[in-house]
Design an enzyme around this catalytic site. Structure first.
Site, PDB file in Angstrom:
ATOM      1  N   SER A 106       0.855  -1.185   0.000  1.00  0.00           N
ATOM      2  CA  SER A 106       0.000   0.000   0.000  1.00  0.00           C
ATOM      3  C   SER A 106       0.887   1.229   0.000  1.00  0.00           C
ATOM      4  CB  SER A 106      -0.893   0.002   1.239  1.00  0.00           C
ATOM      5  OG  SER A 106      -0.103   0.311   2.367  1.00  0.00           O
ATOM      6  N   LYS A 107       0.239   2.389   0.067  1.00  0.00           N
ATOM      7  CA  LYS A 107       0.986   3.655   0.034  1.00  0.00           C
ATOM      8  C   LYS A 107       2.064   3.729   1.117  1.00  0.00           C
ATOM      9  CE  LYS A 107      -2.352   6.585  -2.235  1.00  0.00           C
ATOM     10  NZ  LYS A 107      -3.785   6.467  -1.952  1.00  0.00           N
ATOM     11  N   ARG A 108       1.804   3.043   2.223  1.00  0.00           N
ATOM     12  CA  ARG A 108       2.780   3.063   3.325  1.00  0.00           C
ATOM     13  C   ARG A 108       4.144   2.549   2.892  1.00  0.00           C
ATOM     14  NH1 ARG A 108       2.094  -0.619   7.023  1.00  0.00           N
ATOM     15  NH2 ARG A 108       0.461  -1.653   5.824  1.00  0.00           N
ATOM     16  N   HIS A 109       4.159   1.693   1.874  1.00  0.00           N
ATOM     17  CA  HIS A 109       5.430   1.068   1.462  1.00  0.00           C
ATOM     18  C   HIS A 109       6.156   1.864   0.386  1.00  0.00           C
ATOM     19  CE1 HIS A 109       2.906  -2.325   2.973  1.00  0.00           C
ATOM     20  NE2 HIS A 109       3.993  -2.484   3.690  1.00  0.00           N
TER      21      HIS A 109
END
Ligand code: GLU
Length: 485
Positions: free
Chosen positions: A253-256
């Site tokens: 996800s965007k977190r990565h």
């Protein structure tokens, strides 16, 4: 065997993501390995979330990656149109066929009624799914519902007591019990077909031989197989490729990090690095080698070498690969790529002359070995475009050393009237200095670096001199001396 024909069928509900790009790439590799054909078509039946902007982003990202297609959106072909919303007539035709053969029925249950049915099922500890309430409605029942203003959906009659086994080219045999599949909707009340129906009509009418797609669609596959069978059509082969996880093993996800291809493109990742990286998200070449061109991967690619286990998105690896490709591309190409970043940073004016072009080339030579992606060029190139402030305490200490005026003077003398310097000339000039001054290398080179950049670390001096040019070098050394007070 007949010619392989695959399709990439994105929903244009956002930019092309890493996962979608990998699916497109694996389709392309699988087909092209055997001189097969590729189709790109657009699954835009989600009217609210689909947009032309997303569609354009997806197509331009595919092209940027170097993936082409023989038939489909924007290139045309014999099986068009290639947007599902422009194929409604075709779906209607097969809807009629399914209604006539009894595979499909009208269902008038409202949202509230469906919710109530689910609650009853849950309370009784039963499996939740459509109960089949409208399966056997008579013509009169239908007319009565319609008179009440109800609009039906069309549901597929899932045969009970049947086990479907899908031979998946990545996952092996996967079996589904039809009793666990409720009668699913194939056409919504607004007349728009659902994904599972439209995809089957498209795959059949477009002659798709292999469906290569993300694992998240595996649960849709039995529904699609039932439709192929009901329509008397050959079932294509399937390959479901595994999820992509972040390094912490949760779903990517965007977190990565950035998730869309456009974001990577904007940061200055090279398409060949991206393609190389995406291929390794699930496919393994069977050797320790990791650097491959698209052409080389195409030659080696097979679905047998695609892992069943999830792929892990490793940004460090992407950065390493991209740095590798940056270092191994021509200086001209990297300079050209650096250009917009330098311009945006305000280092270059709108109109650029030959002298500035040459400077950018020399800056590129100096910094490209440090770059993991092109946007970083702004930081590394700063010393070439902005005069230093000499406010770093460590730098001040170096400039205070007593030999500094002699060292700076010696270089200024050499540069005065020396004409343009290239890297080799600069190297030769610098090499002689310590001996001529009777000083150790560090006492010469460290002050020069600080005098030219205001920092104790940075690009090689023999890169700095040609890129800055004689007059600028002299000016900076003078300014540096003045800060000694
Ligand atoms: N439109 C689907 C998606 O974007 C693809 C479905 C398929 O490949 O069958 O996920």
């Amino acid at each position: 065997m007949s010619e392989i024909k695959v399709r990439f069928a994105p929903s244009p509900t956002g930019p092309l993501h890493i996962g979608g790009a990998r699916s497109a790439l694996f389709n392309w590799l699988f087909a092209r390995h055997d001189n097969g054909k590729c189709i790109v078509r657009i699954e835009d039946t989600d009217l609210e979330r689909s947009s032309r902007e997303s569609e354009e982003n997806i197509l331009s990202s595919l092209r940027w990656l170097g993936l082409d297609w023989d038939e489909g959106i924007s290139v045309g072909g014999p099986n068009g149109p290639y947007r599902q919303t422009e194929r409604l007539e075709l779906y209607r035709q097969y809807t009629k066929e399914l209604l006539a053969s009894g595979w499909v029925y009208r269902c008038y249950c409202s949202e509230e009624e469906l919710a109530a049915q689910r609650e009853v099922q849950m309370a009784a500890g039963e499996m939740v799914g459509y109960t089949g309430k409208c399966r056997d409605l008579s013509e009169e029942d239908c007319k009565r519902h319609e008179a009440e203003g109800r609009k039906p959906v069309l549901r597929f009659k899932v045969p009970q007591g049947k086990v479907l086994t899908i031979r998946d080219k990545v996952r092996g045999d996967v079996s589904f019990d039809c009793n666990g599949i409720g009668d699913f909707i194939i056409v919504k009340s607004d007349g728009i077909p659902t994904y599972n129906f439209a995809v089957v009509v498209d795959d059949y009418t477009m002659g798709i031989t292999h469906v290569v797609r993300a694992e998240e669609h595996l649960s849709n596959t039995p529904l699609q197989v039932l439709l192929f069978e009901a329509l008397g059509w050959p079932v294509p082969e399937f390959a479901h490729i595994s999820l992509i996880l972040g390094k912490d093993r949760s779903k990517m996800s965007k977190r990565h990090g950035a998730t869309s291809i456009q974001q990577y493109r904007d940061m200055g990742y090279l398409p060949e690095a991206m393609v190389n990286f995406l291929a390794l998200l699930g496919w393994s070449p069977g050797t320790e080698d990791e650097v491959f061109t698209l052409e080389q991967i195409k030659e080696r690619f097979s679905l047998e070498r695609v892992a069943k286990s999830p792929a892990v998105f490793d940004l460090d690896k992407l950065n390493w690969l991209n740095g590798y490709y940056i270092r191994n591309s021509s200086v001209e190409r990297i300079a050209e790529l650096a250009f917009p970043y330098l311009q945006q940073a305000g280092y270059l004016p709108e109109a650029v002359n030959d002298r500035l072009m040459e400077k950018v080339r020399l800056v590129t030579v100096a910094v490209r070995e440090y770059l993991e992606y092109m946007a970083q060029v702004v930081d590394y190139a700063e010393v070439f475009f902005k005069d230093p402030a000499y406010d770093d305490p460590e730098a001040k200490e170096v400039l205070a050393q007593e030999q500094v005026p002699i060292v700076f003077g010696a270089l200024q003398d050499k540069l005065t009237g020396a004409g343009a310097l290239d890297e080799i000339g600069a190297k030769a000039m610098l090499k002689k200095l310590p001996k001529e001054l009777g000083l150790g290398g560090k006492l010469v080179f460290q002050p020069l670096r600080v005098g030219l950049t205001g920092k104790t670390k940075g690009p090689e001096l023999h890169h700095l001199l040609p890129a800055l040019g004689g007059p600028k070098v002299i000016e900076r050394l003078k300014n540096a001396l003045q800060t000694r007070g």
